[in-house]
Every structure is written in structure tokens, then in C-alpha cells.
Write an enzyme that holds these catalytic residues in place. Sequence first.
Site, PDB file in Angstrom:
ATOM      1  N   HIS A  50       0.826  -1.211   0.000  1.00 29.26           N
ATOM      2  CA  HIS A  50       0.000   0.000   0.000  1.00 29.26           C
ATOM      3  C   HIS A  50       0.860   1.260   0.000  1.00 29.26           C
ATOM      4  O   HIS A  50       0.512   2.260  -0.615  1.00 29.26           O
ATOM      5  CB  HIS A  50      -0.913  -0.027   1.227  1.00 29.26           C
ATOM      6  N   TYR A  53       4.530   0.196  -2.968  1.00 31.47           N
ATOM      7  CA  TYR A  53       4.319  -0.211  -4.369  1.00 31.47           C
ATOM      8  C   TYR A  53       5.421  -1.184  -4.826  1.00 31.47           C
ATOM      9  O   TYR A  53       5.844  -1.161  -5.973  1.00 31.47           O
ATOM     10  CB  TYR A  53       4.274   1.023  -5.296  1.00 31.47           C
ATOM     11  N   SER A  95      -8.042   3.881  -3.775  1.00 29.73           N
ATOM     12  CA  SER A  95      -8.970   2.850  -3.306  1.00 29.73           C
ATOM     13  C   SER A  95      -9.095   2.864  -1.794  1.00 29.73           C
ATOM     14  O   SER A  95      -8.164   3.218  -1.084  1.00 29.73           O
ATOM     15  CB  SER A  95      -8.465   1.479  -3.760  1.00 29.73           C
ATOM     16  N   HIS A  96     -10.258   2.455  -1.321  1.00 34.25           N
ATOM     17  CA  HIS A  96     -10.455   2.162   0.096  1.00 34.25           C
ATOM     18  C   HIS A  96     -11.246   0.865   0.179  1.00 34.25           C
ATOM     19  O   HIS A  96     -12.309   0.791   0.794  1.00 34.25           O
ATOM     20  CB  HIS A  96     -11.175   3.324   0.796  1.00 34.25           C
ATOM     21  N   GLN A 241     -10.832   3.261   9.928  1.00 35.44           N
ATOM     22  CA  GLN A 241     -10.806   4.617  10.459  1.00 35.44           C
ATOM     23  C   GLN A 241     -12.218   5.196  10.548  1.00 35.44           C
ATOM     24  O   GLN A 241     -13.117   4.745   9.867  1.00 35.44           O
ATOM     25  CB  GLN A 241      -9.962   5.523   9.545  1.00 35.44           C
ATOM     26  N   SER A 314      -6.025   7.781  12.202  1.00 35.17           N
ATOM     27  CA  SER A 314      -7.076   8.759  12.503  1.00 35.17           C
ATOM     28  C   SER A 314      -7.135   9.764  11.364  1.00 35.17           C
ATOM     29  O   SER A 314      -6.112  10.134  10.794  1.00 35.17           O
ATOM     30  CB  SER A 314      -6.757   9.490  13.817  1.00 35.17           C
ATOM     31  N   ASN A 533      -3.009   4.906  -7.942  1.00 32.87           N
ATOM     32  CA  ASN A 533      -3.021   4.090  -6.743  1.00 32.87           C
ATOM     33  C   ASN A 533      -3.081   2.633  -7.190  1.00 32.87           C
ATOM     34  O   ASN A 533      -3.692   2.327  -8.204  1.00 32.87           O
ATOM     35  CB  ASN A 533      -4.270   4.479  -5.930  1.00 32.87           C
TER      36      ASN A 533
END
Length: 743
Positions: A50, A53, A95-96, A241, A314, A533
Amino acid sequence: MTIPNTIPITPELIAGHGLKPDEYQRILDLIGREPTFTELGIFSAMWNEHCSYKSSKKWLRTLPTKGPRVIQGPGENAGVVDIDDGDCVVFKMESHNHPSYIEPYQGAATGVGGILRDVFTMGARPIAAMNALRFGEPDHPKTRHLVSGVVSGVGGYGNSFGVPTVGGEVEFDARYNGNILVNAFAAGIAKSNAIFLSEAKGVGLPVVYLGAKTGRDGVGGATMASAEFDESIEEKRPTVQVGDPFTEKCLLEACLELMQTGAVIAIQDMGAAGLTCSAVEMGAKGDLGILLELDKVPVREERMTAYEMMLSESQERMLMVLQPEKEQEAKAIFVKWGLDFAIVGKTTDDLRFRVMHQGEEVANLPIKDLGDQAPEYDRPWRESGKQAPLPANLVAAPKDYGQALLQLVGSANQSSRRWVYEQYDTLIQGNSLQLPGGDAGVVRVDGHPSKALAFSSDVTPRYVEADPFEGGKQAVAECWRNITATGAEPLAATDNLNFGNPEKPEIMGQFVQAVKGIGEACRALDFPIVSGNVSLYNETNGVAILPTPTIAGVGLLPDWRKMARIGSANDGDKVIMIGVDGSHLGQSVYLRDVLDSREGPAPEVDLFAERRNGDFVRSVIRNGQATACHDISSGGLAVALAEMVMASDKGLAIDLGEGKGAPHALLFGEDQARYVLTVPADVADFLCANAEGAGVPFRRLGTVGGTALTVGDLISLPIQQLRDAHESWFPDFMEGRGELAAE
């Protein structure tokens, strides 16, 4: 009472941090001793996929990233592209995915928050957002819950922050059952001479923490995002988060105000791996060391360890290197906005990343080996096998063409997304010119009489699975085509590359071939990749997602008054198709949704034809000759015509006439580089003569008028019947109404 930082380093602990034995050995060789627990966490965060890379860097370097309008390419928080008049557009997609599967509302909300921060960190005010969402099959027990949570999260954060959502995608496929995809895009506008970067400059300067307080939410989030899921997934909920869009809105205003003062030397948002990643990136990029004093970090929970503070994710936090003489002025701005402002460290000249906590040094590591010199892999890969050709005569024609078209426009993947985008504020800021549901979202540039930007996000995962190279090309081409169909000039793109486990050569092969296809298309179309990403390990229990290299692009409209829409045709207009007749049914939605088959090759993308046809269409629109325009993509000509009819509320009388080939291929074939134009009747001959002169293939299709879509004697469907089918699937599915939802 001190908080313990000493935890014995065991093989289980190392593996739990996602570090392979050879990577741990590399750490021992690098620092000449066993790492502390905090150092292990820092290495784990910085050396995972993440942040580093490490599996993809080699291939990302092959992408075209430069162009006459590119001000800043990959490597910063977002890409920056010139849009004339001293303005630039700043944009990125990321991305999440993993957090959104575990906790859909907060996962999606913080995905939106993170991408907005990437944009305003650069000094840009966000003006548009999009999201590309992939879910499992509709009848999977979790799908409805995930759709509901993700859409609420995207809307809840974006609406409260105050940015319009102008476009996106929602698709369903069983291959996303265990790993959904949430790819969030944001764009902002800044002055070209006032872009802020993350590279620290100068020794002994204060490192400042800005924004919200640090808690335990998201600890280990970046490491989780670099691993496959298994049965223990529910235990990962604490690593998601929690976002607060109102704090982020204050952070935006405070940052933009601070940037006006000349106080900012470098600035980086805290995203993946929080304080660790932002501090390391700023120092490593500027060839400087960083010393952090964790006792000065604003916290909202008691007895937080150094490990937790360094790896907390956070939200709504920034790190900045400040001009020392501007400290009081800067602090006053953040206090005014109700945000924390704390000097938590300084830049050094020793290239070390040092972390102090309770008077003890808990980390002392070489900063370059954590940052831009982290490990890099050349993973073994193999090409995907080619699909056998599938000529149209081997594909069954529908018994009832009208019924087949109704089935397509009312299917899970081709139906209206109104249920989704009506939960997003698409009009806030008052500059939206085209809303979701067309080819691209269009937003006016504030303070300029006629300039606007067009945005689109595209990928066809079934094509990429069948042929990663052609599928990669097609994702770029369709994004470019959607922007072109408004009359805009495509400027640049951002990529969000979602794949399975790169340690499997067949998955790594998909990635490599897709990147090669993306690169070839971007070069041919002068559409550079300026940010992006990579999301790997999207697998659950060994089942990988469909390879999904999402491409989002931005285009420039010098005069939005000459913009084309899909639903603005007038009665009596002539309908003209630009491009070749439909012939390719391999991997089509007709094949998948009507015949329940997934065979054949993906359509080939002729990039020369794509460019020639698109440039011609754009010139027609800019000359004010087109009354409406729509690109032809999934579902072929038939679905494109149906979408235009529903958008304009005007019928079309279509005659395939001399069309060569089988009617089902002409109507449902997914050949590329094609558009439908409507033009005033007195312009049609002129336009066709121009097309012929430019070597652009075209076909006269018919006339606008009436209350139905008719195609010869094959299809005759009232507009209302099409609309009922198109609009009903999503609400029926979300409300669990009957069999429709389970189809």
C-alpha cells in the site's frame, strides 16, 4: 507511569506484520540489530504494497506521465494539469477497498475524506468527486448491506464536506463477493503558481502536526490493505478509520488560508500508515532526516503507545514543515478553525528517522530505506491464455429483440443508477452542468465565463479478464471517449489498479499486461497518467476479484455553451453513427445477461480509429453542429439508443438499412471507437461529407421523433416501457422486492 514499548519480536509477530522472512533479514542487515516493536511497525507499514508499491513500481515506471499541460505527475499527493488562464486542475483516484468491506459506511466515508485531503494538500479547492464501486452478485447475502453502507458513507461525507459527486460507476459480479471495490476520485482547482508539495527543504525547521487529534482508529490499516482476507475478517473492524467531514471542512479552510501566508515549506496529509508515512515521505523526498517527539502529539485517548501513535490512521490530519518565523501566525489560523496545531519535531541533516517517546528513543532508522529506496520486486508473471474467436454467426440471436433490449436496460449492471446518485449532492457549489447518468460529469470553472471541466471514470473488468492488454487499452479509450462525447478535450488521467495476489504469476501477468495496454492507449491518445493508486491482494480464500484497472480522466471545455449531452436531441434531427458497424459479441453484456455466457475475446481497440473518430466528433460538437452525442459501450448500439431516448424523452425511428452483418451483432456488438450523434436535418449531408473526407466511417441511422424507439421491424418500445424497466431494478433490489431482486 511509563507506557511499555518493549515487546519481544517473535516469528509470529513478524508474520503478523506482513513481513516475509527475507524482508525481516533485510531489516536486520540494514540496522545491524533487532528492531524495536515500534520499528517493526514502521517497517511493516512502509514496506507493504500500500505504501511502497514494491510489486508494481517496476511497471508503473513504464506509463507515460508527461505532456505539454502536465505540471506535476505521479509521486506527489495528486497530479496537476494546466487548464489555461493561470489555473490548474489537481486530481487523483485511490482505493479504500478493504476497510469498506469490513465497515462499509466508515470505510467509504474515509475513502472520500482521504482523496479530498490529497487534493487540498496541494493547495486546490475541491470542485468535483466521483466514485467507482464494485459489489458482489445481487443475491449474495451481504451485497445489499454493503451497497447501502457504502453509498451512505460516500454521500454522508461528500455532502457534508460540500463537494458535488458528478459521476462514477456501480457494478455487480460474483467475483467481488468477498472483496468489494471502493475507488474514490476528487478534483480541485488551484493557481498554477501556487502548488504545494510534500518535499521537505531546510535543516532544523519545525515539523508541525495539524488537524484532528490522534486516536487508536485505523492502527495497522495499511498493513491490512496489503493482505488477503480469510475467515478472521470480523476481527479487523478496529483497523477501520472513523471520519468527520465537518472537521475536514475546517481543515480545508485552515490549510488554504495558511497557504496564503507563505508559511508552508512542505505539506503532506496523513493517510495510510498515518504519522509514519507522512513524516518519512517528506524527509526522504527532501534528502533530510526527521526527528519526532511523540509526547507532543495531540491525542484523544489515554496511554497510547509509540507504536499506536506512529501507525494510527485517525482522519483529518496533516503534517507540515513550517517557516519558523511564521509559527504564531500559522497557529492562530488553526486555533480559529478549532483545530490542533502542535510542533512535534524538526528536520535534520543525518538522513535518520528518529522517534522519541517519554524521553526514550523508540525508533532510529535510515529514512531513505523506509521511503524512496524501499524494497522493489520483479515478480514472476505469465501471460493470460487467449480466448478463442467467437464470430457472430455462432452467437444465438434473440427470439424477441425488444425483450432482449428491455432485459439489458433493466439488468443489474445496465439499469439506472438513480437510486445511488440521488443520495449524493450533485449540485452543491452551484457549478454542475452535467449530472450523473450521462457520458461525463461537467463542472463550470468558477470565475470564468465559459470554461468547464469534464470528468469520467471507466473500466470493463470482463474485458480485462479475457484479455488484460486489450482490456487495459479499452479502459483508457472509453474514459477518453466519454470526455470527448461532451465536446471536451481529454487532458490527463489517473489510474486505480485493483488486482488479486501478485505473488501468483497469473495475477501478476494480468497486472503487467493491463499496465502495458494502459500505457499504449495513453501514448496514442496523448492522455498521460498523472497520479494513481495500486490495490493488490484483493482476494478472499484464494478467489481473486476480476482485474479492475479503473481509469478516471479530466477534459477541458473552453466553452460549455457548445457542450453536448446525451438527451438534448430535437424532433426532426437526424441520427448518425460514427464508427464501424457492430460485429463483436465476445464478452458482451448481450452474451452475459441474455444468453448467460462469458466467452470469446474482448473487443480489440484500434487506437488510430479511436483518435480519428473522437477528434472528428469533438470538432462537430465544438462547431455547434451536434444537438446530442453518446458514446457506444456496454450493450452496443441498442443500449446507447435506448439511453438517449430515455434521457431526451423523444423517440427514435431507426433503420439499419445497408448494415452488413447479423442484426443482433449490429445492435448489441461492442466494437470500440463509436458514437451516436444527432444533428439538425439541414446539417446531416454536410456532416456526412466531412466524415467521408476525413476517412471517418459513419452510418445514417434515422430520425428523432415520436414516443417510441423503433428499429425497423425488430424493435418497437414505448419510451415509458424502456424507462420502467431501466429505473425499477435498483429500488426493487434495495427494497428486496420479490423475484426481481434475486434475478
